[in-house]
Structure formats: structure tokens, C-alpha cells
Design a protein around this motif. Sequence first.
Motif, PDB file in Angstrom:
ATOM      1  N   PHE A  87       0.820  -1.213   0.000  1.00  0.00           N
ATOM      2  CA  PHE A  87       0.000   0.000   0.000  1.00  0.00           C
ATOM      3  C   PHE A  87       0.854   1.263   0.000  1.00  0.00           C
ATOM      4  O   PHE A  87       0.476   2.274  -0.588  1.00  0.00           O
ATOM      5  CB  PHE A  87      -0.967  -0.007   1.187  1.00  0.00           C
ATOM      6  N   LEU A  88       2.004   1.221   0.625  1.00  0.00           N
ATOM      7  CA  LEU A  88       2.926   2.353   0.585  1.00  0.00           C
ATOM      8  C   LEU A  88       3.458   2.560  -0.829  1.00  0.00           C
ATOM      9  O   LEU A  88       3.549   3.704  -1.305  1.00  0.00           O
ATOM     10  CB  LEU A  88       4.085   2.129   1.563  1.00  0.00           C
ATOM     11  N   ASP A  89       3.752   1.474  -1.515  1.00  0.00           N
ATOM     12  CA  ASP A  89       4.184   1.574  -2.910  1.00  0.00           C
ATOM     13  C   ASP A  89       3.078   2.137  -3.799  1.00  0.00           C
ATOM     14  O   ASP A  89       3.347   2.931  -4.702  1.00  0.00           O
ATOM     15  CB  ASP A  89       4.631   0.219  -3.436  1.00  0.00           C
ATOM     16  N   ILE A  90       1.852   1.719  -3.562  1.00  0.00           N
ATOM     17  CA  ILE A  90       0.723   2.264  -4.330  1.00  0.00           C
ATOM     18  C   ILE A  90       0.602   3.761  -4.090  1.00  0.00           C
ATOM     19  O   ILE A  90       0.440   4.552  -5.026  1.00  0.00           O
ATOM     20  CB  ILE A  90      -0.586   1.549  -3.959  1.00  0.00           C
ATOM     21  N   TYR A  91       0.692   4.171  -2.830  1.00  0.00           N
ATOM     22  CA  TYR A  91       0.599   5.594  -2.495  1.00  0.00           C
ATOM     23  C   TYR A  91       1.714   6.383  -3.182  1.00  0.00           C
ATOM     24  O   TYR A  91       1.450   7.432  -3.788  1.00  0.00           O
ATOM     25  CB  TYR A  91       0.678   5.776  -0.976  1.00  0.00           C
ATOM     26  N   ASN A  92       2.928   5.900  -3.105  1.00  0.00           N
ATOM     27  CA  ASN A  92       4.062   6.597  -3.722  1.00  0.00           C
ATOM     28  C   ASN A  92       3.905   6.684  -5.235  1.00  0.00           C
ATOM     29  O   ASN A  92       4.192   7.723  -5.836  1.00  0.00           O
ATOM     30  CB  ASN A  92       5.379   5.913  -3.359  1.00  0.00           C
ATOM     31  N   GLU A  93       3.446   5.610  -5.848  1.00  0.00           N
ATOM     32  CA  GLU A  93       3.244   5.613  -7.297  1.00  0.00           C
ATOM     33  C   GLU A  93       2.149   6.607  -7.680  1.00  0.00           C
ATOM     34  O   GLU A  93       2.278   7.362  -8.636  1.00  0.00           O
ATOM     35  CB  GLU A  93       2.863   4.202  -7.760  1.00  0.00           C
ATOM     36  N   PHE A  94       1.084   6.605  -6.916  1.00  0.00           N
ATOM     37  CA  PHE A  94      -0.080   7.434  -7.230  1.00  0.00           C
ATOM     38  C   PHE A  94       0.221   8.926  -7.096  1.00  0.00           C
ATOM     39  O   PHE A  94      -0.204   9.733  -7.917  1.00  0.00           O
ATOM     40  CB  PHE A  94      -1.235   7.033  -6.307  1.00  0.00           C
ATOM     41  N   PHE A  95       0.940   9.302  -6.066  1.00  0.00           N
ATOM     42  CA  PHE A  95       1.146  10.726  -5.802  1.00  0.00           C
ATOM     43  C   PHE A  95       2.478  11.282  -6.290  1.00  0.00           C
ATOM     44  O   PHE A  95       2.631  12.493  -6.419  1.00  0.00           O
ATOM     45  CB  PHE A  95       0.994  11.015  -4.304  1.00  0.00           C
ATOM     46  N   HIS A  96       3.438  10.433  -6.568  1.00  0.00           N
ATOM     47  CA  HIS A  96       4.762  10.945  -6.921  1.00  0.00           C
ATOM     48  C   HIS A  96       5.227  10.572  -8.330  1.00  0.00           C
ATOM     49  O   HIS A  96       6.122  11.228  -8.863  1.00  0.00           O
ATOM     50  CB  HIS A  96       5.801  10.460  -5.906  1.00  0.00           C
ATOM     51  N   CYS A  97       4.642   9.542  -8.932  1.00  0.00           N
ATOM     52  CA  CYS A  97       5.142   9.088 -10.231  1.00  0.00           C
ATOM     53  C   CYS A  97       4.183   9.352 -11.386  1.00  0.00           C
ATOM     54  O   CYS A  97       4.595   9.349 -12.532  1.00  0.00           O
ATOM     55  CB  CYS A  97       5.451   7.595 -10.172  1.00  0.00           C
ATOM     56  N   ILE A  98       2.912   9.552 -11.085  1.00  0.00           N
ATOM     57  CA  ILE A  98       1.927   9.771 -12.143  1.00  0.00           C
ATOM     58  C   ILE A  98       1.894  11.249 -12.488  1.00  0.00           C
ATOM     59  O   ILE A  98       1.881  12.113 -11.622  1.00  0.00           O
ATOM     60  CB  ILE A  98       0.529   9.304 -11.694  1.00  0.00           C
ATOM     61  N   THR A  99       1.863  11.534 -13.790  1.00  0.00           N
ATOM     62  CA  THR A  99       1.732  12.914 -14.254  1.00  0.00           C
ATOM     63  C   THR A  99       0.270  13.158 -14.582  1.00  0.00           C
ATOM     64  O   THR A  99      -0.277  12.555 -15.510  1.00  0.00           O
ATOM     65  CB  THR A  99       2.587  13.146 -15.513  1.00  0.00           C
ATOM     66  N   TRP A 100      -0.380  14.020 -13.831  1.00  0.00           N
ATOM     67  CA  TRP A 100      -1.783  14.308 -14.034  1.00  0.00           C
ATOM     68  C   TRP A 100      -1.927  15.435 -15.044  1.00  0.00           C
ATOM     69  O   TRP A 100      -1.108  16.345 -15.097  1.00  0.00           O
ATOM     70  CB  TRP A 100      -2.445  14.705 -12.719  1.00  0.00           C
ATOM     71  N   PRO A 101      -2.972  15.394 -15.883  1.00  0.00           N
ATOM     72  CA  PRO A 101      -3.148  16.460 -16.876  1.00  0.00           C
ATOM     73  C   PRO A 101      -3.542  17.777 -16.216  1.00  0.00           C
ATOM     74  O   PRO A 101      -4.138  17.799 -15.141  1.00  0.00           O
ATOM     75  CB  PRO A 101      -4.274  15.940 -17.766  1.00  0.00           C
ATOM     76  N   LYS A 102      -3.196  18.856 -16.890  1.00  0.00           N
ATOM     77  CA  LYS A 102      -3.593  20.180 -16.420  1.00  0.00           C
ATOM     78  C   LYS A 102      -5.091  20.359 -16.658  1.00  0.00           C
ATOM     79  O   LYS A 102      -5.682  19.727 -17.521  1.00  0.00           O
ATOM     80  CB  LYS A 102      -2.819  21.261 -17.180  1.00  0.00           C
ATOM     81  N   TRP A 103      -5.724  21.235 -15.888  1.00  0.00           N
ATOM     82  CA  TRP A 103      -7.162  21.452 -15.980  1.00  0.00           C
ATOM     83  C   TRP A 103      -7.555  21.938 -17.379  1.00  0.00           C
ATOM     84  O   TRP A 103      -8.574  21.513 -17.923  1.00  0.00           O
ATOM     85  CB  TRP A 103      -7.589  22.450 -14.912  1.00  0.00           C
ATOM     86  N   GLU A 104      -6.753  22.802 -17.986  1.00  0.00           N
ATOM     87  CA  GLU A 104      -7.059  23.322 -19.318  1.00  0.00           C
ATOM     88  C   GLU A 104      -7.005  22.206 -20.363  1.00  0.00           C
ATOM     89  O   GLU A 104      -7.839  22.143 -21.266  1.00  0.00           O
ATOM     90  CB  GLU A 104      -6.097  24.447 -19.703  1.00  0.00           C
ATOM     91  N   ASP A 105      -6.012  21.328 -20.264  1.00  0.00           N
ATOM     92  CA  ASP A 105      -5.907  20.199 -21.183  1.00  0.00           C
ATOM     93  C   ASP A 105      -7.103  19.259 -21.036  1.00  0.00           C
ATOM     94  O   ASP A 105      -7.652  18.764 -22.023  1.00  0.00           O
ATOM     95  CB  ASP A 105      -4.615  19.419 -20.940  1.00  0.00           C
ATOM     96  N   LEU A 106      -7.486  19.039 -19.802  1.00  0.00           N
ATOM     97  CA  LEU A 106      -8.619  18.163 -19.533  1.00  0.00           C
ATOM     98  C   LEU A 106      -9.903  18.738 -20.123  1.00  0.00           C
ATOM     99  O   LEU A 106     -10.691  18.009 -20.736  1.00  0.00           O
ATOM    100  CB  LEU A 106      -8.760  17.975 -18.023  1.00  0.00           C
ATOM    101  N   GLN A 107     -10.106  20.037 -19.987  1.00  0.00           N
ATOM    102  CA  GLN A 107     -11.294  20.680 -20.555  1.00  0.00           C
ATOM    103  C   GLN A 107     -11.275  20.609 -22.075  1.00  0.00           C
ATOM    104  O   GLN A 107     -12.309  20.325 -22.700  1.00  0.00           O
ATOM    105  CB  GLN A 107     -11.379  22.139 -20.112  1.00  0.00           C
ATOM    106  N   ALA A 108     -10.140  20.855 -22.683  1.00  0.00           N
ATOM    107  CA  ALA A 108     -10.041  20.834 -24.139  1.00  0.00           C
ATOM    108  C   ALA A 108     -10.317  19.435 -24.684  1.00  0.00           C
ATOM    109  O   ALA A 108     -11.065  19.275 -25.660  1.00  0.00           O
ATOM    110  CB  ALA A 108      -8.666  21.307 -24.579  1.00  0.00           C
ATOM    111  N   LYS A 109      -9.742  18.430 -24.067  1.00  0.00           N
ATOM    112  CA  LYS A 109      -9.949  17.065 -24.537  1.00  0.00           C
ATOM    113  C   LYS A 109     -11.384  16.607 -24.299  1.00  0.00           C
ATOM    114  O   LYS A 109     -11.938  15.848 -25.106  1.00  0.00           O
ATOM    115  CB  LYS A 109      -8.955  16.131 -23.876  1.00  0.00           C
ATOM    116  N   THR A 110     -11.997  17.071 -23.224  1.00  0.00           N
ATOM    117  CA  THR A 110     -13.397  16.752 -22.972  1.00  0.00           C
ATOM    118  C   THR A 110     -14.286  17.354 -24.049  1.00  0.00           C
ATOM    119  O   THR A 110     -15.236  16.715 -24.522  1.00  0.00           O
ATOM    120  CB  THR A 110     -13.826  17.259 -21.583  1.00  0.00           C
TER     121      THR A 110
END
Length: 61
Positions: free
Chosen positions: A7-30
Motif C-alpha cells: 500500500f505504501l508503494d501504491i501511495y508513492n506511485e499514485f502521488f509521486h510518479c503519475i503525471t496528471w493532466p492540467k485542468w485546461e488540457d482536460l477541458q479541451a480534450k473533454t
Amino acid sequence: MRKNNFFLDIYNEFFHCITWPKWEDLQAKTMIVSFFSIILSIFLYGVDGFFILLIKKLFSL
């Protein structure tokens, strides 16, 4: 492997290794996905209407 490490590895992967899209990119793609979904639904509605008309003409002979 212990559960705590897993679970610690999942947390680290989720918050430190994933690149989340910017809000503007998300709106444009939507907007792009919404536009093409509407276009596709109109096209399929037309194709469906054409085949209904074709079948009615074919079986009314």
C-alpha cells in the motif's frame, strides 16, 4: 511482500510518479470527445434511418 509495503508503494506511485493532466488540457480534450460523440451519434442516426427506410421499401414490395 507485506501489505504495508504494497500500500505504501501504491501511495508513492499514485502521488509521486503519475503525471496528471492540467485542468485546461482536460477541458479541451473533454470538448473534443463531446464534439465527436455528437457527430458520431448524428451519423449513426442517419445510417439507422437509411437502413430502416431501405428495409421498409424492400419488404413492402
